[in-house]
Design an enzyme around this catalytic site. Structure first.
Site, PDB file in Angstrom:
ATOM      1  N   ARG A  90       0.885  -1.164   0.000  1.00  0.00           N
ATOM      2  CA  ARG A  90       0.000   0.000   0.000  1.00  0.00           C
ATOM      3  C   ARG A  90       0.925   1.218   0.000  1.00  0.00           C
ATOM      4  O   ARG A  90       1.955   1.199   0.678  1.00  0.00           O
ATOM      5  CB  ARG A  90      -0.910  -0.028   1.229  1.00  0.00           C
ATOM      6  CG  ARG A  90      -1.709  -1.324   1.285  1.00  0.00           C
ATOM      7  CD  ARG A  90      -2.879  -1.275   2.210  1.00  0.00           C
ATOM      8  NE  ARG A  90      -3.343  -2.613   2.532  1.00  0.00           N
ATOM      9  CZ  ARG A  90      -4.218  -3.309   1.811  1.00  0.00           C
ATOM     10  NH1 ARG A  90      -4.734  -2.789   0.718  1.00  0.00           N
ATOM     11  NH2 ARG A  90      -4.584  -4.510   2.178  1.00  0.00           N
ATOM     12  N   GLY A 120      -6.999  -4.263  -6.150  1.00  0.00           N
ATOM     13  CA  GLY A 120      -8.395  -4.055  -5.766  1.00  0.00           C
ATOM     14  C   GLY A 120      -8.914  -2.680  -6.164  1.00  0.00           C
ATOM     15  O   GLY A 120      -8.283  -1.965  -6.956  1.00  0.00           O
ATOM     16  N   ASP A 121     -10.049  -2.317  -5.592  1.00  0.00           N
ATOM     17  CA  ASP A 121     -10.705  -1.062  -5.982  1.00  0.00           C
ATOM     18  C   ASP A 121      -9.814   0.163  -5.767  1.00  0.00           C
ATOM     19  O   ASP A 121      -9.778   1.069  -6.600  1.00  0.00           O
ATOM     20  CB  ASP A 121     -12.052  -0.896  -5.258  1.00  0.00           C
ATOM     21  CG  ASP A 121     -11.921  -0.938  -3.742  1.00  0.00           C
ATOM     22  OD1 ASP A 121     -10.933  -1.525  -3.248  1.00  0.00           O
ATOM     23  OD2 ASP A 121     -12.791  -0.393  -3.058  1.00  0.00           O
ATOM     24  N   GLY A 122      -9.064   0.172  -4.663  1.00  0.00           N
ATOM     25  CA  GLY A 122      -8.169   1.300  -4.389  1.00  0.00           C
ATOM     26  C   GLY A 122      -7.089   1.419  -5.451  1.00  0.00           C
ATOM     27  O   GLY A 122      -6.852   2.501  -6.004  1.00  0.00           O
ATOM     28  N   ASP A 170     -11.617  -9.445  -1.489  1.00  0.00           N
ATOM     29  CA  ASP A 170     -12.822  -8.834  -0.912  1.00  0.00           C
ATOM     30  C   ASP A 170     -14.084  -8.982  -1.774  1.00  0.00           C
ATOM     31  O   ASP A 170     -15.186  -8.855  -1.276  1.00  0.00           O
ATOM     32  CB  ASP A 170     -12.581  -7.331  -0.664  1.00  0.00           C
ATOM     33  CG  ASP A 170     -11.484  -7.095   0.358  1.00  0.00           C
ATOM     34  OD1 ASP A 170     -11.121  -8.059   1.062  1.00  0.00           O
ATOM     35  OD2 ASP A 170     -10.989  -5.953   0.450  1.00  0.00           O
ATOM     36  N   ARG A 205     -18.510 -24.334  23.357  1.00  0.00           N
ATOM     37  CA  ARG A 205     -18.036 -22.946  23.366  1.00  0.00           C
ATOM     38  C   ARG A 205     -18.619 -22.149  22.198  1.00  0.00           C
ATOM     39  O   ARG A 205     -18.917 -22.708  21.149  1.00  0.00           O
ATOM     40  CB  ARG A 205     -16.517 -22.912  23.205  1.00  0.00           C
ATOM     41  CG  ARG A 205     -15.745 -23.289  24.424  1.00  0.00           C
ATOM     42  CD  ARG A 205     -15.537 -22.052  25.289  1.00  0.00           C
ATOM     43  NE  ARG A 205     -14.848 -22.400  26.517  1.00  0.00           N
ATOM     44  CZ  ARG A 205     -13.517 -22.344  26.660  1.00  0.00           C
ATOM     45  NH1 ARG A 205     -12.771 -21.973  25.652  1.00  0.00           N
ATOM     46  NH2 ARG A 205     -12.961 -22.661  27.803  1.00  0.00           N
ATOM     47  N   MET A 212     -11.813 -11.714   6.551  1.00  0.00           N
ATOM     48  CA  MET A 212     -11.427 -10.474   5.867  1.00  0.00           C
ATOM     49  C   MET A 212     -12.556 -10.014   4.948  1.00  0.00           C
ATOM     50  O   MET A 212     -13.601 -10.646   4.875  1.00  0.00           O
ATOM     51  CB  MET A 212     -10.117 -10.685   5.137  1.00  0.00           C
ATOM     52  CG  MET A 212      -8.991 -10.912   6.124  1.00  0.00           C
ATOM     53  SD  MET A 212      -7.407 -11.034   5.355  1.00  0.00           S
ATOM     54  CE  MET A 212      -6.677  -9.518   5.879  1.00  0.00           C
ATOM     55  N   ARG A 214     -12.883  -6.325   4.428  1.00  0.00           N
ATOM     56  CA  ARG A 214     -12.968  -4.866   4.610  1.00  0.00           C
ATOM     57  C   ARG A 214     -14.428  -4.433   4.725  1.00  0.00           C
ATOM     58  O   ARG A 214     -15.125  -4.913   5.604  1.00  0.00           O
ATOM     59  CB  ARG A 214     -12.278  -4.149   3.458  1.00  0.00           C
ATOM     60  CG  ARG A 214     -11.641  -2.831   3.905  1.00  0.00           C
ATOM     61  CD  ARG A 214     -11.085  -2.075   2.748  1.00  0.00           C
ATOM     62  NE  ARG A 214      -9.776  -2.506   2.349  1.00  0.00           N
ATOM     63  CZ  ARG A 214      -8.647  -2.056   2.868  1.00  0.00           C
ATOM     64  NH1 ARG A 214      -8.680  -1.163   3.817  1.00  0.00           N
ATOM     65  NH2 ARG A 214      -7.490  -2.489   2.435  1.00  0.00           N
TER      66      ARG A 214
HETATM   67  N1  LIG Z   1      -8.128   7.283  -4.194  1.00  0.00           N
HETATM   68  C1  LIG Z   1      -6.900   6.908  -4.484  1.00  0.00           C
HETATM   69  N2  LIG Z   1      -6.070   7.727  -5.151  1.00  0.00           N
HETATM   70  C2  LIG Z   1      -4.817   7.354  -5.477  1.00  0.00           C
HETATM   71  N3  LIG Z   1      -4.281   6.165  -5.134  1.00  0.00           N
HETATM   72  C3  LIG Z   1      -5.039   5.314  -4.451  1.00  0.00           C
HETATM   73  C4  LIG Z   1      -6.392   5.620  -4.086  1.00  0.00           C
HETATM   74  N4  LIG Z   1      -6.900   4.578  -3.404  1.00  0.00           N
HETATM   75  C5  LIG Z   1      -5.913   3.677  -3.327  1.00  0.00           C
HETATM   76  N5  LIG Z   1      -4.809   4.090  -3.972  1.00  0.00           N
HETATM   77  C6  LIG Z   1      -3.504   3.395  -4.094  1.00  0.00           C
HETATM   78  O1  LIG Z   1      -3.716   1.997  -4.192  1.00  0.00           O
HETATM   79  C7  LIG Z   1      -3.119   1.341  -3.070  1.00  0.00           C
HETATM   80  C8  LIG Z   1      -3.919   0.127  -2.688  1.00  0.00           C
HETATM   81  O2  LIG Z   1      -5.237   0.534  -2.342  1.00  0.00           O
HETATM   82  P1  LIG Z   1      -6.058  -0.240  -1.197  1.00  0.00           P
HETATM   83  O3  LIG Z   1      -5.252  -0.266   0.048  1.00  0.00           O
HETATM   84  O4  LIG Z   1      -7.395   0.390  -1.134  1.00  0.00           O
HETATM   85  O5  LIG Z   1      -6.113  -1.732  -1.693  1.00  0.00           O
HETATM   86  P2  LIG Z   1      -6.964  -2.354  -2.896  1.00  0.00           P
HETATM   87  O6  LIG Z   1      -6.303  -2.065  -4.177  1.00  0.00           O
HETATM   88  O7  LIG Z   1      -8.383  -1.926  -2.743  1.00  0.00           O
HETATM   89  O8  LIG Z   1      -6.761  -3.895  -2.629  1.00  0.00           O
HETATM   90  P3  LIG Z   1      -7.574  -4.844  -1.636  1.00  0.00           P
HETATM   91  O9  LIG Z   1      -8.958  -4.956  -2.173  1.00  0.00           O
HETATM   92  O10 LIG Z   1      -6.825  -6.103  -1.687  1.00  0.00           O
HETATM   93  O11 LIG Z   1      -7.530  -4.158  -0.291  1.00  0.00           O
HETATM   94  C9  LIG Z   1      -3.040   2.417  -1.990  1.00  0.00           C
HETATM   95  O12 LIG Z   1      -2.055   2.139  -1.026  1.00  0.00           O
HETATM   96  C10 LIG Z   1      -2.682   3.624  -2.825  1.00  0.00           C
HETATM   97  O13 LIG Z   1      -1.327   3.631  -3.161  1.00  0.00           O
HETATM   98  O1  LIG Z   2      -3.870  -4.967   7.232  1.00  0.00           O
HETATM   99  P1  LIG Z   2      -4.214  -4.140   6.040  1.00  0.00           P
HETATM  100  O2  LIG Z   2      -3.053  -3.691   5.257  1.00  0.00           O
HETATM  101  O3  LIG Z   2      -5.190  -3.061   6.341  1.00  0.00           O
HETATM  102  O4  LIG Z   2      -4.986  -5.137   5.063  1.00  0.00           O
HETATM  103  C1  LIG Z   2      -6.171  -5.780   5.446  1.00  0.00           C
HETATM  104  C2  LIG Z   2      -7.213  -5.622   4.385  1.00  0.00           C
HETATM  105  O5  LIG Z   2      -6.742  -6.137   3.161  1.00  0.00           O
HETATM  106  C3  LIG Z   2      -7.671  -7.095   2.680  1.00  0.00           C
HETATM  107  O6  LIG Z   2      -7.203  -8.313   3.028  1.00  0.00           O
HETATM  108  C4  LIG Z   2      -7.756  -7.071   1.192  1.00  0.00           C
HETATM  109  O7  LIG Z   2      -8.259  -5.858   0.802  1.00  0.00           O
HETATM  110  C5  LIG Z   2      -8.982  -6.785   3.403  1.00  0.00           C
HETATM  111  O8  LIG Z   2      -9.843  -7.874   3.470  1.00  0.00           O
HETATM  112  C6  LIG Z   2      -8.501  -6.327   4.706  1.00  0.00           C
HETATM  113  O9  LIG Z   2      -9.397  -5.480   5.332  1.00  0.00           O
END
Ligand SMILES: Nc1ncnc2c1ncn2[C@@H]1O[C@H](COP(=O)(O)OP(=O)(O)OP(=O)(O)O)[C@@H](O)[C@H]1O
Ligand SMILES: O=P(O)(O)OC[C@H]1O[C@](O)(CO)[C@@H](O)[C@@H]1O
Length: 273
Positions: A90, A120-122, A170, A205, A212, A214
């Site tokens: 990240r 992922g979406d980010g 996710d 129990r 996971m 999120r």
């Molecule tokens: N709005 C944004 N603008 C620019 N960069 C972003 C943005 N959101 C996320 N990123 C970049 O993408 C990286 C990964 O995003 P994020 O932590 O949301 O994981 P993800 O791609 O959604 O994967 P996962 O679904 O596995 O969590 C971030 O650390 C950042 O560098």
């Molecule tokens: O510990 P971190 O870096 O926040 O990552 C955990 C997150 O990453 C994922 O495993 C994948 O997006 C989520 O399910 C979880 O919330």
């Protein structure tokens, strides 16, 4: 292995070999390696030079040794492996324009015009911003003149093609059936929950299983259904925990909730059972 016969296919408009870079970003997910392998080999088959960017957007911002050529053999024997051979991360800097400008600068320096982001979406939001801001950053980089010949490089690289591939356990992306990695994660949860159930039954129990996902309840919902959980808490449905009837000494009471939901549910206040 027969390679593409039409040599002109892999040349760009000014006659250079096309360069494609791949990176993985966000949480790792099973299937990222298979994706890297498939893209690398198809690109090589079409005569394109392939580069791996290590450790996600961090590697793209850092450049240098973090961007390395990938050969056919580099991606051999990885199809079945979890995680990602490119490493993932990240990256805080990528949220800022300055970070994304550095990323564009490294793409220009390496003359890479095709970028594949697996995440992922980010990650895909970040990738999309990179594509939208390409012209603006090129202009600023040229004005800053921090790199020799940057104006001439930039004049030849007039576009950036960004391809996003959704890989995340996710399953939080609309309009697609399932994100890469979700199915494998589900299998793992079900395996673990099945084992925990036997202990729950033996000791009478209550077990709370946090999975996971999120802000997406897909993994929790599907695993709750398939492991016969008694309660399910997901972010999409707000539940007042005080109204949940806790049945003490229930043999196999298993709750499933996505990570991060515990505190909002007040689950830490549950009585010891
Ligand atoms: N709005 C944004 N603008 C620019 N960069 C972003 C943005 N959101 C996320 N990123 C970049 O993408 C990286 C990964 O995003 P994020 O932590 O949301 O994981 P993800 O791609 O959604 O994967 P996962 O679904 O596995 O969590 C971030 O650390 C950042 O560098
Ligand atoms: O510990 P971190 O870096 O926040 O990552 C955990 C997150 O990453 C994922 O495993 C994948 O997006 C989520 O399910 C979880 O919330």
């Amino acid at each position: 292995m027969a390679f593409h016969s039409d040599k002109s296919q892999h040349l760009d408009k000014i006659g250079n070999v096309k360069k494609l870079a791949i990176l993985t970003s966000g949480g790792d997910s099973q299937g990222m390696n298979a994706t890297i392998r498939a893209i690398t080999r198809v690109a090589i088959y079409h005569g394109i030079d392939v580069y791996g960017i290590y450790e996600g957007f961090n590697g793209l911002i850092q450049g240098g040794e973090m961007i390395r050529r990938l050969s056919w053999d580099h991606v051999s024997g990885i199809i079945q492996k979890g995680g990602t051979i490119l490493g993932t991360a990240r990256c805080k800097e990528f949220h800022d324009k300055k970070g994304r400008r550095c990323a564009i600068q490294n793409l220009l320096l390496n003359k890479i015009q095709y970028l594949c982001v697996i995440g992922g979406d980010g990650s895909l939001t970040g990738a999309s911003l990179l594509s939208d801001e390409f012209d603006e950053h090129c202009l600023t980089i040229c004005e800053m003149q921090s790199i020799p010949d940057i104006a001439s490089i930039s004049s030849k690289m007039t576009f950036l093609n960004v391809l996003g591939i959704v890989a995340s356990i996710d399953n939080d992306m609309c309009d697609i059936d399932m994100t890469i990695g979700t199915d494998s994660a589900l299998h793992r949860i079900i395996d673990a929950a099945d084992s925990i159930k036997t202990t729950a039954g033996s000791h009478q129990r209550v077990f709370i299983i946090e999975v996971m996902g999120r802000r997406c309840g897909h993994l929790a919902l599907m695993s709750a259904l398939t492991t016969e959980a008694d309660y399910l808490f997901i972010p999409e449905v707000v539940i007042n925990i005080s109204k949940v009837n806790i049945i003490y000494l229930h043999a196999t009471l298993v709750w499933l909730l996505p990570n991060g939901s515990c505190s909002s549910l007040g689950a830490s206040d549950l009585p010891y059972v």
